[in-house]
Design an enzyme around this catalytic site. Structure first.
Site, PDB file in Angstrom:
ATOM      1  N   LYS A 132       0.862  -1.176   0.000  1.00 44.55           N
ATOM      2  CA  LYS A 132       0.000   0.000   0.000  1.00 44.55           C
ATOM      3  C   LYS A 132       0.899   1.227   0.000  1.00 44.55           C
ATOM      4  CE  LYS A 132      -3.941   2.048   2.441  1.00 44.55           C
ATOM      5  NZ  LYS A 132      -4.818   1.927   3.625  1.00 44.55           N
ATOM      6  N   LYS A 152      -2.080  -1.530  -3.908  1.00 41.94           N
ATOM      7  CA  LYS A 152      -2.961  -0.364  -3.800  1.00 41.94           C
ATOM      8  C   LYS A 152      -2.122   0.913  -3.786  1.00 41.94           C
ATOM      9  CE  LYS A 152      -6.569   1.628  -0.835  1.00 41.94           C
ATOM     10  NZ  LYS A 152      -7.286   1.558   0.443  1.00 41.94           N
TER      11      LYS A 152
END
Length: 343
Positions: A213, A267
């Site tokens: 992330k 992400k």
């Protein structure tokens, strides 16, 4: 009458001499032949639908920064998820917008068995048992400062956060979550969650790790959706991965896999297709992409202004994830895409 016949310049070669008998356009000439040789396909089985939750009844509240996306009260969410299941969408991921009065510096509301996330899970699982439910055990929807962990003296404390995230994950599993997807990026969280789930009889609950992330500018509309946009103190650079780093992303994924992750996620999605490909090639584990709010909103805004063909851009972006190696995609476009694929 003399007819002019063009002559080749000395030493030049014809197209046939250059390519031999190869003509790559042959298989592009018709729709049937293009379909026959298409290398990557998007199906409804590739879709995970993120759903935003809010307290109340009969609420379908538009999110200004995400046209076409709504915060849903539990009763409305149940109806929407029933429709998603009929479209063939295999799983949803829920994200709560928690009332400010319930938020504090430690995000303690995640330890409430009857918090918004857990009540929604129970209601959806009872009404739509055939759909998978993915919950996030990060603390940011529950903290008064908008960070993913417990804040002490201006620092997000790792180990105390991990303990709370793991405890919250157990409660989410008890409510009926099929997959725990912790997005907090604390070190050691996957191992702690796996141990806690196993110790409490939830050995069959899987973990989808937000393994990579990144500290990204593409999260803005999401933070508006869950109500943390105006709360965030500082940034998240001390625990999210720098957008400049590839090797670090691989190390993060490897650590989460060693600790027991069943699936890994990248992400945001589209700016990090190279990371998706590297993770898939390196670890061969089920790998997912999250087409985040900023990616969604850019396509919607450009389409609304007539600058791009929104449907084509939507489908092209999702195919890019499949081409890069993603096994599935979390996308706010999921219901619209499922409708198109059925039609």
């Amino acid at each position: 009458m003399n007819k002019f016949i063009p002559q080749k310049a000395a030493g030049t070669r014809s197209v046939d001499e250059i390519t031999g008998s190869r003509r790559l356009r042959r298989m592009r000439k018709a729709a049937w032949s293009r379909r026959l040789v298409q290398e990557n396909h998007l199906t409804v089985d590739d879709l995970i639908w993120p759903v935003f939750l809010v307290e109340g009844a009969n609420i379908r509240e538009p999110i200004a920064a995400m046209p076409g996306v709504f915060r849903l009260s539990i009763d409305v969410a149940v109806r929407e998820v029933e429709h998603a299941a009929k479209l063939g969408i295999p799983a949803i991921a829920t994200f709560p917008n928690v009332d400010l009065s319930l938020r504090d510096v430690t995000g303690s509301q995640i330890l409430n068995p009857d918090n918004l996330t857990n009540r929604a899970t129970r209601a959806i699982k009872q009404a739509v048992p055939e759909i998978g439910i993915i919950t996030d055990s990060a603390l940011d929807p529950f903290t008064s400062h908008g960070h993913d962990g417990i804040l002490r003296d201006g620092i997000i404390v790792n180990d105390e956060t991990v303990d709370q995230v793991a405890a919250g994950a157990v409660l989410q599993a008890a409510a009926g979550a099929d997959i725990i997807a912790p997005s907090d990026m604390m070190d050691g969280r996957i191992g702690a969650i796996r141990s806690a789930l196993d110790a409490n009889g939830f050995q069959d609950v899987a973990i989808m790790s937000y393994a990579t992330k990144f500290d990204s500018a593409f999260y803005g509309p999401y933070r508006d959706a869950i109500g943390t946009a105006g709360l965030l103190q500082g940034d998240k650079k001390t625990y999210y991965i720098s957008a400049a780093n590839c090797a670090e992303a691989l190390r993060e994924a490897e650590q989460d896999i060693v600790e027991g992750a069943d699936m890994i996620m990248v992400k945001p999605g589209l700016p990090y297709l190279d990371i998706i490909r590297q993770l898939k090639d390196t670890f061969a584990l089920p790998t997912f992409a999250y087409q985040v709010s900023g990616e969604y909103s850019m396509i919607r805004a450009a389409s609304a202004n007539g600058w791009i063909d929104g449907e084509r851009a939507m489908m092209e972006s999702l195919l890019a994830f499949k081409r890069s190696g993603a096994d599935g995609i979390l996308t706010y476009f999921a219901p619209a895409v499922a409708e198109m694929l059925k039609g």
